[in-house]
Design an enzyme around this catalytic site. Structure first.
Site, PDB file in Angstrom:
ATOM      1  N   THR A  56     -39.574  93.164 139.717  1.00  0.00           N
ATOM      2  CA  THR A  56     -40.895  92.546 139.591  1.00  0.00           C
ATOM      3  C   THR A  56     -40.880  91.074 140.000  1.00  0.00           C
ATOM      4  O   THR A  56     -41.932  90.436 140.052  1.00  0.00           O
ATOM      5  CB  THR A  56     -41.441  92.690 138.158  1.00  0.00           C
ATOM      6  OG1 THR A  56     -40.439  92.307 137.220  1.00  0.00           O
ATOM      7  CG2 THR A  56     -41.853  94.130 137.889  1.00  0.00           C
TER       8      THR A  56
ATOM      9  N   LYS B 121     -34.022  96.445 124.648  1.00  0.00           N
ATOM     10  CA  LYS B 121     -33.354  96.499 125.951  1.00  0.00           C
ATOM     11  C   LYS B 121     -32.165  95.549 125.935  1.00  0.00           C
ATOM     12  O   LYS B 121     -32.295  94.370 125.582  1.00  0.00           O
ATOM     13  CB  LYS B 121     -34.305  96.109 127.082  1.00  0.00           C
ATOM     14  CG  LYS B 121     -33.631  96.128 128.463  1.00  0.00           C
ATOM     15  CD  LYS B 121     -34.593  95.772 129.582  1.00  0.00           C
ATOM     16  CE  LYS B 121     -34.783  94.273 129.739  1.00  0.00           C
ATOM     17  NZ  LYS B 121     -33.590  93.614 130.344  1.00  0.00           N
TER      18      LYS B 121
ATOM     19  N   LYS C 164     -28.569  98.442 135.819  1.00  0.00           N
ATOM     20  CA  LYS C 164     -28.943  98.560 137.235  1.00  0.00           C
ATOM     21  C   LYS C 164     -27.745  98.851 138.137  1.00  0.00           C
ATOM     22  O   LYS C 164     -27.477  98.135 139.110  1.00  0.00           O
ATOM     23  CB  LYS C 164     -29.641  97.284 137.706  1.00  0.00           C
ATOM     24  CG  LYS C 164     -30.899  96.919 136.929  1.00  0.00           C
ATOM     25  CD  LYS C 164     -31.534  95.655 137.507  1.00  0.00           C
ATOM     26  CE  LYS C 164     -32.787  95.246 136.762  1.00  0.00           C
ATOM     27  NZ  LYS C 164     -32.502  94.684 135.416  1.00  0.00           N
TER      28      LYS C 164
END
Length: 240
Positions: free
Chosen positions: A123, A32, A61
């Site tokens: 999260t 990632k 994002k």
């Protein structure tokens, strides 16, 4: 096909990335690349990691007006990444525009279109903070489900969510809809800024389709050993 954990390359420079990847010799990772690294090194770091034989989830994002996201995704679609994302909070029109741009960029470059997923709630977010800071009156679980349904209806491949919500999303949206879950830690590791965390084995049992693991591997004394432990737990080879 072997089910691999996604390793978050949360480094500040290309040199740090290369040093880390050298530890794995010929092993090919699913990595990632997020904002920290991408904003320092730009598209060349994506090209470098892919050229080394590793897959890339480009975690930027995106969240903007539909036309801007369309144009940005059109550029990202040319990079050859396996997956990228945007924020579900941008709404259905934005998500649909992003998907259209991503597919167009891939066609232009002759590459396969990446999977596109939407971030539901980070999260690091708790229900209390979501309600007080963002004035979202419903529960965190209901917000995640609503955003996921919007992503599904917009044609996206899945969402980023906590593993704690994966079972619910699996029941409502099916097994094929991706539940990509960060906030993964090995037992005994520090939570750092994450709030809703689970182990690789727990994520698998809860219905996550992909897990993203960062510091438990990249900051470990022996990153290769830590990666193998995560891999074993994620694939169900070794239970905790």
């Amino acid at each position: 096909m072997q089910k691999l954990p996604i390793v978050a390359l949360d480094f500040a420079s290309k040199n740090e990335v290369e040093h880390f990847l050298e530890l794995f010799n010929e092993e090919k990772l699913y990595t990632k690349i997020g904002m920290e690294l991408f904003y320092q090194e730009g598209p060349r770091i994506v090209e470098s990691v892919i050229a080394s034989g590793h897959e890339v989830f480009l975690d930027l994002k995106l969240h903007d007006i539909p036309q801007t996201v369309y144009q940005a995704m059109k550029g990202l679609g040319k990079l050859g990444v396996s997956m990228t994302n945007l924020h579900a909070a941008g709404g259905k029109e934005m998500m649909s525009a992003g998907l259209e741009g991503l597919k167009e960029g891939a066609v232009i470059s002759g590459k396969k279109a990446p999977h596109l997923i939407a971030v539901t709630q980070l999260t690091s977010m708790t229900e209390k903070r979501m309600q007080e800071d963002l004035l979202v009156a419903v529960s965190l679980e209901n917000t995640v489900l609503h955003y996921a349904k919007n992503a599904f209806e917009s044609g996206l491949d899945g969402v980023v969510c906590s593993s704690l919500e994966a079972t619910m999303l699996q029941e409502v949206l099916g097994n094929e809809f991706k539940k990509v879950t960060p906030g993964i830690r090995l037992k005994g590791d520090s939570k750092n800024d994450q709030k809703r965390i689970v182990t690789p084995a727990e994520a698998r049992q809860l219905g996550a389709t992909e897990i993203v693991v960062g510091r438990s591997i990249t900051r470990a004394d022996d990153p290769v050993k830590a990666y193998q432990l995560v891999l074993q737990q994620w694939q169900g080879v070794e239970m905790e």
